[in-house]
Design an enzyme around this catalytic site. Structure first.
Site, mmCIF file in Angstrom:
data_model
loop_
_atom_site.group_PDB
_atom_site.id
_atom_site.type_symbol
_atom_site.label_atom_id
_atom_site.label_comp_id
_atom_site.label_asym_id
_atom_site.label_seq_id
_atom_site.Cartn_x
_atom_site.Cartn_y
_atom_site.Cartn_z
ATOM 1 N N ARG A 15 -37.317 26.349 33.154
ATOM 2 C CA ARG A 15 -38.195 26.357 31.977
ATOM 3 C C ARG A 15 -37.815 25.306 30.927
ATOM 4 N NH1 ARG A 15 -38.885 31.829 29.297
ATOM 5 N NH2 ARG A 15 -37.122 32.665 30.448
ATOM 6 N N GLN A 75 -21.275 26.251 43.167
ATOM 7 C CA GLN A 75 -22.065 27.282 43.847
ATOM 8 C C GLN A 75 -23.284 26.552 44.420
ATOM 9 O OE1 GLN A 75 -24.207 30.000 41.363
ATOM 10 N NE2 GLN A 75 -24.158 31.654 42.865
ATOM 11 N N THR A 81 -25.864 36.301 40.032
ATOM 12 C CA THR A 81 -24.705 36.254 39.126
ATOM 13 C C THR A 81 -23.447 36.812 39.802
ATOM 14 O OG1 THR A 81 -25.549 38.323 38.170
ATOM 15 C CG2 THR A 81 -25.996 36.297 36.951
ATOM 16 N N GLY A 140 -31.553 43.186 31.574
ATOM 17 C CA GLY A 140 -31.021 44.350 32.267
ATOM 18 C C GLY A 140 -30.738 45.462 31.255
ATOM 19 N N GLU A 154 -31.471 46.186 36.389
ATOM 20 C CA GLU A 154 -32.280 45.007 36.090
ATOM 21 C C GLU A 154 -33.704 45.441 35.785
ATOM 22 O OE1 GLU A 154 -31.177 41.724 35.649
ATOM 23 O OE2 GLU A 154 -29.514 43.115 35.502
ATOM 24 N N TYR A 369 -18.667 -9.458 16.276
ATOM 25 C CA TYR A 369 -19.104 -9.577 17.668
ATOM 26 C C TYR A 369 -19.549 -10.999 17.945
ATOM 27 C CZ TYR A 369 -21.642 -8.108 21.906
ATOM 28 O OH TYR A 369 -22.092 -7.947 23.188
ATOM 29 N N ARG A 422 -18.979 -22.712 1.232
ATOM 30 C CA ARG A 422 -20.439 -22.805 1.180
ATOM 31 C C ARG A 422 -20.769 -24.230 0.742
ATOM 32 N NH1 ARG A 422 -20.408 -19.208 -4.285
ATOM 33 N NH2 ARG A 422 -20.060 -20.946 -5.708
#
Ligand code: UD1
Ligand code: MG
Length: 451
Positions: A15, A75, A81, A140, A154, A369, A422
Site C-alpha cells: 500500500r 526471510q 509473523t 488481532g 486475528e 571546488y 582587483r
C-alpha cells in the site's frame, strides 16, 4: 535478564506504492526501521536481529548503518509473523535470555512501555503489548480473562463476539528465547491467511500451562504505517511530540507547528527558534542561541549564544564555536568557525576554518571546488574579509589580515597584511555625460527609423 531484539521487516508494504521497502521510508529524517531499533536499543539488547525480505540489501544496509552489530537475516518467502521470527532462530543460537519482537513498521513504541513489559515478564512466560482501538479496525484481538491473556485471534479468523473486543494486538511480544521457539514449533498455518502467526504462541503457551498476559499502552505508540497517508500521520505525530518535548525542555518555539525536527535534534535551554526552521539529521544547538526564521540546518553544531539566520543554511560539517553569527543567505558546509566569528550576509563558506572574531564581509565566497577536487580555505583570527572577496582555495589568510572588497585572492596572505587583488580604478572626466548623450541620440534615431 539479557534481551535480544527481533525486528520484523520483511514485508513489502504494497500500500506504500513504492520501490523502496516500507521500513526504509523516513520519519523525521530516519527510516522507520531505525526508529524501531532505537526504541529497542533502550533495553540495552545483547543481540539485535532484523528480519529482512523485500529490498533485503537496502534493509541490511540501513540496519547496519544504525547498529553495525545488528544481524540481518533474510526471510525469502513471507509466510507470516511466526515464520519471520523462526527465521531469526539461527542468529539467536546460544542466546539464553529473553526475546522481544518488534515490527519495523511500528516506529513509536516508547522505552517506558518496553520496560513495563520486562517487568510483567517476571510473572509471565509470554507478555504481549496491547492497545485500545476502534472496533472497526482489523487488528488481532486480545482475549483476556482478568490479567490472563487467553488467546490472540486475528480479525479474519474471529467471531463477531471476538471482533467486538477493542483491546488489540500491537505485535510486540516478549518471551524467553527457547520457550518462544518451542511454542512456535507447535504452531501451524491452518488459518484464514495460510500463514504462521506469531500470535498463535499464546494459545499454545496456555495449553502448556504457561502464564500469559498483555499490558496496555497508548494507541499513538503502536500506530503502524501501511500507506503514504499513514506515513504523513506518523510524521505529524512525531513532530508534535518532539516539539512538545523541546518546549518542556525550556526552548522557545515562536510558532511550534512550523518548526520541523529530526529524530536526533538536540536543542539547549533558552534557545529561541523563530517560525519556519527546518532541522535535518545530526544537529545540536546549544543553550541561549537564536535560530531565526526560515533557516535550514543539517549536520551542524551551534555552540552557546549563536545567532543563525534569518534564511541561513548550515550544511553538514558546520561547527560553530560560541557567539558565532551566521546571517541571511549564508551557506556553510564543512566549516569550522571560532568564537565570535561573523558571516552576516550572502556568503558561501565551505571547506574552511575561520579564526576567532574574524568578520567575513557580504558576498564572500570560498571557491572550494575546481571542478574535480575540493580545496581548503584557512582564515586566521581577527581578520577582515572585504565584501565580495573570492577566496580561491587552497588559500590561507593570516591573523589580523584584510582583503580589499572585490578581491580575487589566489595567493596566501601573511599575518597583518592587506591583500588588494582587483583591477585599478580609472576615472575618465565627463566621459559618463558624453556616453549618455551618445546613447540617447542613438535611441531617438532608432525610434524614428520605425515610423
Ligand atoms: C499483525 C498481527 C496482528 C496485529 C497487527 C498489528 C499476526 C498474525 N498478526 O497483523 O495481530 O494486530 O500485526 O499491526 O502477527 N512480517 C515479516 N514477515 C512475514 C510477515 C510479516 O517480516 O512473513 C513483518 C511485516 O513486515 C510487518 C510485521 O511483520 O513489519 C507485521 O506484519 P503484517 O503483515 O503487517 O501483520 P498484520 O496482518 O498487520
Ligand atoms: Mg500490519
Amino acid at each position: 535478564m539479557s534481551i535480544a531484539l527481533v525486528i520484523l521487516a520483511a514485508g513489502k508494504g504494497t500500500r506504500m506504492n513504492s520501490d523502496l521497502p516500507k521500513v526504509l521510508h523516513q520519519i523525521a529524517g530516519a527510516p522507520m526501521l531505525v526508529h524501531a531499533m532505537k526504541a529497542g536499543a533502550s533495553l540495552d539488547p545483547e543481540r539485535t536481529v532484523v528480519v529482512g525480505g523485500h529490498g533485503f540489501e537496502a534493509v541490511q544496509k540501513a540496519a547496519q548503518a544504525y547498529d553495525e552489530d545488528a544481524v540481518v537475516v533474510e526471510q525469502v518467502e513471507q509466510n507470516g509473523t511466526g515464520h519471520a521470527v523462526m527465521v531469526a532462530r539461527d542468529a539467536l543460537a546460544g542466546f539464553a535470555g529473553d526475546v522481544i519482537v518488534l515490527y519495523g513498521d511500528t516506529p513509536f513504541v516508547q522505552p517506558e512501555t518496553l520496560s513495563r513489559m520486562v517487568e510483567a515478564r517476571k510473572d509471565n512466560a509470554v507478555v504481549v503489548l496491547g492497545f485500545e482501538a476502534d472496533a472497526s479496525e482489523k487488528y488481532g484481538r486480545l482475549v483476556m480473562e482478568g490479567d490472563t491473556l487467553t488467546a490472540i485471534t486475528e480479525y479474519a479468523d474471529a467471531s463477531d463476539d471476538v471482533r467486538a473486543i477493542t483491546f488489540c494486538n500491537s505485535g510486540v511480544m516478549l518471551a524467553k528465547a527457547d520457550v518462544l521457539f518451542d511454542l512456535l514449533d507447535a504452531t501451524n498455518n491452518e488459518n484464514a491467511s495460510g500463514e504462521y502467526y506469531l500470535t498463535d504462541v499464546v494459545e499454545v503457551a496456555r495449553s502448556k500451562g504457561l502464564a500469559t498476559t498483555a499490558i496496555s499502552c497508548d494507541a499513538a505508540e503502536t500506530m503502524g504505517v501501511n500507506s503514504r497517508a499513514h506515513l504523513a500521520e506518523a510524521e505529524a505525530a512525531f513532530q508534535s511530540r518532539a516539539r512538545a518535548e523541546l518546549l518542556a525542555d525550556g526552548v522557545t518555539l515562536v510558532d511550534p507547528n512550523t518548526v520541523w525536527l529530526s529524530h536526533d535534534t538536540v536543542v539547549g535551554r533558552d534557545t529561541i527558534i523563530e517560525p519556519n526552521v527546518f532541522f535535518g539529521p545530526e544537529v545540536t544547538v546549544e543553550s541561549a542561541s537564536y535560530i531565526r526564521a526560515f533557516s535550514h540546518l543539517e549536520g551542524a553544531h551551534v555552540s552557546r549564544g549563536g545567532v543563525i539566520g534569518p534564511y541561513a543554511r548550515l550544511r553538514p560539517g558546520t561547527e560553530l564555536a560560541e557567539d558565532v553569527k551566521i546571517g541571511n543567505f549564508v551557506e556553510t558546509k564543512n566549516a569550522i568557525l571560532d568564537t565570535g566569528a561573523k558571516v552576516n550576509h550572502l556568503s558561501y563558506i565551505g571547506d574552511a576554518t575561520v579564526g576567532e572574531k574574524t568578520n567575513i564581509g557580504a558576498g564572500t565566497i570560498t571557491c572550494n571546488y575546481d571542478g574535480v577536487m575540493k580545496h581548503k580555505t584557512t582564515i586566521g583570527k581577527d581578520a577582515f574579509i572585504g565584501s565580495n572577496t573570492m577566496l580561491v582555495a587552497p588559500v590561507t589568510v593570516g591573523d589580523d589580515a584584510m582583503t580589499a572588497s572585490g578581491s580575487v585572492v589566489t595567493k596566501d596572505i601573511e599575518d597583518g597584511a592587506l591583500a588588494l587583488a582587483r583591477a585599478q580604478q580609472v576615472n575618465k572626466p565627463n566621459m559618463a555625460r558624453k556616453l549618455f548623450e551618445m546613447l540617447k541620440t542613438k535611441k531617438a534615431l532608432m525610434a524614428k527609423g520605425k515610423e
